[in-house]
Scaffold this motif. Structure first.
Motif, PDB file in Angstrom:
ATOM      1  N   GLU A   5     -21.028  -7.105   2.366  1.00  0.00           N
ATOM      2  CA  GLU A   5     -22.369  -6.537   2.410  1.00  0.00           C
ATOM      3  C   GLU A   5     -22.516  -5.619   3.630  1.00  0.00           C
ATOM      4  O   GLU A   5     -22.637  -4.418   3.488  1.00  0.00           O
ATOM      5  CB  GLU A   5     -23.432  -7.658   2.474  1.00  0.00           C
ATOM      6  CG  GLU A   5     -24.852  -7.149   2.556  1.00  0.00           C
ATOM      7  CD  GLU A   5     -25.822  -8.136   3.215  1.00  0.00           C
ATOM      8  OE1 GLU A   5     -25.385  -9.057   3.901  1.00  0.00           O
ATOM      9  OE2 GLU A   5     -27.041  -7.934   3.036  1.00  0.00           O
ATOM     10  N   LEU A   6     -22.485  -6.213   4.825  1.00  0.00           N
ATOM     11  CA  LEU A   6     -22.828  -5.456   6.042  1.00  0.00           C
ATOM     12  C   LEU A   6     -21.610  -4.935   6.800  1.00  0.00           C
ATOM     13  O   LEU A   6     -21.776  -4.269   7.811  1.00  0.00           O
ATOM     14  CB  LEU A   6     -23.663  -6.336   6.982  1.00  0.00           C
ATOM     15  CG  LEU A   6     -24.986  -6.855   6.420  1.00  0.00           C
ATOM     16  CD1 LEU A   6     -25.685  -7.752   7.436  1.00  0.00           C
ATOM     17  CD2 LEU A   6     -25.907  -5.699   6.025  1.00  0.00           C
ATOM     18  N   LEU A  34     -21.609 -10.799  11.972  1.00  0.00           N
ATOM     19  CA  LEU A  34     -21.212  -9.401  12.038  1.00  0.00           C
ATOM     20  C   LEU A  34     -19.782  -9.362  12.590  1.00  0.00           C
ATOM     21  O   LEU A  34     -19.310 -10.371  13.141  1.00  0.00           O
ATOM     22  CB  LEU A  34     -22.191  -8.619  12.933  1.00  0.00           C
ATOM     23  CG  LEU A  34     -23.587  -8.469  12.322  1.00  0.00           C
ATOM     24  CD1 LEU A  34     -24.578  -7.897  13.322  1.00  0.00           C
ATOM     25  CD2 LEU A  34     -23.537  -7.588  11.061  1.00  0.00           C
ATOM     26  N   VAL A  85     -26.742  -0.730   1.019  1.00  0.00           N
ATOM     27  CA  VAL A  85     -25.374  -1.230   0.781  1.00  0.00           C
ATOM     28  C   VAL A  85     -24.842  -0.640  -0.527  1.00  0.00           C
ATOM     29  O   VAL A  85     -23.787   0.004  -0.566  1.00  0.00           O
ATOM     30  CB  VAL A  85     -25.372  -2.781   0.708  1.00  0.00           C
ATOM     31  CG1 VAL A  85     -23.978  -3.304   0.389  1.00  0.00           C
ATOM     32  CG2 VAL A  85     -25.884  -3.383   2.002  1.00  0.00           C
ATOM     33  N   LEU A  88     -31.376  -1.923   1.833  1.00  0.00           N
ATOM     34  CA  LEU A  88     -30.578  -1.831   3.066  1.00  0.00           C
ATOM     35  C   LEU A  88     -29.540  -0.714   2.999  1.00  0.00           C
ATOM     36  O   LEU A  88     -28.910  -0.384   4.001  1.00  0.00           O
ATOM     37  CB  LEU A  88     -29.879  -3.170   3.361  1.00  0.00           C
ATOM     38  CG  LEU A  88     -30.793  -4.354   3.688  1.00  0.00           C
ATOM     39  CD1 LEU A  88     -29.975  -5.614   3.940  1.00  0.00           C
ATOM     40  CD2 LEU A  88     -31.655  -4.058   4.913  1.00  0.00           C
ATOM     41  N   PRO A  97     -26.628  -0.320   7.144  1.00  0.00           N
ATOM     42  CA  PRO A  97     -27.250  -1.517   6.561  1.00  0.00           C
ATOM     43  C   PRO A  97     -27.461  -2.642   7.581  1.00  0.00           C
ATOM     44  O   PRO A  97     -28.536  -3.247   7.625  1.00  0.00           O
ATOM     45  CB  PRO A  97     -26.259  -1.924   5.468  1.00  0.00           C
ATOM     46  CG  PRO A  97     -25.667  -0.628   5.020  1.00  0.00           C
ATOM     47  CD  PRO A  97     -25.536   0.201   6.281  1.00  0.00           C
ATOM     48  N   ALA A  98     -26.468  -2.884   8.444  1.00  0.00           N
ATOM     49  CA  ALA A  98     -26.618  -3.973   9.437  1.00  0.00           C
ATOM     50  C   ALA A  98     -27.740  -3.638  10.417  1.00  0.00           C
ATOM     51  O   ALA A  98     -28.541  -4.507  10.786  1.00  0.00           O
ATOM     52  CB  ALA A  98     -25.303  -4.190  10.190  1.00  0.00           C
TER      53      ALA A  98
END
Ligand SMILES: [Zn+2]
Length: 307
Positions: free
Chosen positions: A191-192, A161, A245, A243, A41-42
């Protein structure tokens, strides 16, 4: 009527969509690429924004007239999808909009345009992107400690991050200072990256709201922290699904959080990037009527007042 609590301004992408709309296809083409499918996702988010950057690099599309027009389009879109309030994340520096003396010039144009829209309000959150260099972050925190921009924002919205945690530590006292001066603090979490990072962050600061937060629901200790502090999770179904997630077509983290007694709002995240609006997002969340009413009420309760 809806309140949007998690919505990025996306000024470069909006300028591109206005002046060279055909180029948006080049951004969306990334979704079908092999590198996107294989990415985390990131990495996916990075791929998308790198593409926006490369498409806007060196383009002469960032004039004052364009800026005013993208604001009108944003406000028109909001009204068309029955939005009564937006907590809008904006850049605290002037970036590509070189005619601005400071971000305050952009906020002034917002105010002028907003005066033509009855029943629609916008509060501004200064985006603090911790993936930026310390030099850039120093400049952002300087802007936020100075009156002209600081007086017009209702809060700050942090994203980073895991590799940015040393920077988070370095600026933590300034973030806490902004919070105790009365600004709302939102942080993108759950999330990421995994919950170890979220655990560390939440041990050091209690945000007013969390952007996304969907992965936090996998951890009982984090659920307890979010519940005990009454933190609202500002969720974004399409963003999570695109993405990779959480796939909201298969599960609804919003329903799960609401059942746990956690406040939830439903949002668009980057509406131009993801080609969405709030009505679509609410549908994708697959809420009962009662749950949707709760989300609308929480969104109204947790939004920041105009400053
Ligand atoms: Zn976001």
């Amino acid at each position: 009527m809806y309140s949007l609590l998690h919505c990025h301004f996306e000024s470069a992408l909006r300028a591109l969509a206005l002046v060279k709309p055909g180029r948006l296809q080049c951004v969306r083409a990334i979704y079908d690429s092999r590198s996107y499918r294989c990415a985390t996702p990131a990495e996916r988010l990075t791929l998308l924004w790198q593409q926006v950057l490369s498409l806007t690099e060196g383009e002469d599309i960032f004039g004052e007239g364009t800026f005013r027009q993208i604001i009108r389009r944003l406000l028109d879109d909001a009204r068309a999808s029955r939005v009564e309030h937006i907590d809008l994340r904006v850049g605290p520096s002037t970036g590509r909009w070189r005619w601005m003396r400071s971000a305050a010039d952009g906020l002034t144009i917002f105010r002028e345009e907003l005066s033509r829209y009855d029943g629609l309000t916008v509060s501004f959150l200064a985006g603090i992107n911790m993936t930026k260099s310390e030099e850039q972050l120093d400049a952002i925190f300087d802007v936020l400690s100075d009156g002209e921009v600081a007086d017009r924002i209702a809060g700050i919205d942090l994203n980073f991050l895991p590799g940015d945690l040393p920077k988070f530590n370095r600026y933590l006292h300034l973030i806490r200072g902004l919070q105790s001066s009365g600004l709302g603090v939102n942080i993108h979490l759950g999330e990421l990256f995994d919950n170890d990072v979220s655990r560390y962050v939440l041990a050091n600061i209690v945000p007013d709201r969390i952007g996304h937060g969907v992965l936090l629901l996998q951890d009982p200790a984090l659920i307890d922290i979010v519940k005990s502090h009454g933190i609202c999770l500002d969720m974004c179904p399409t963003s999570n699904t695109v993405l990779g997630v959480v796939n909201w077509k298969c599960e609804s983290p919003a329903r799960r959080a609401l059942r746990l007694g956690i406040p939830v709002s439903i949002n668009t995240d980057d509406p131009v990037l993801f080609g969405t609006n709030i009505e679509r997002e609410i549908r994708l969340a697959r809420l009962t009527d009662e749950e949707r009413d709760s989300v609308v009420a929480y969104s109204r309760k947790f939004r920041y007042d105009e400053s």
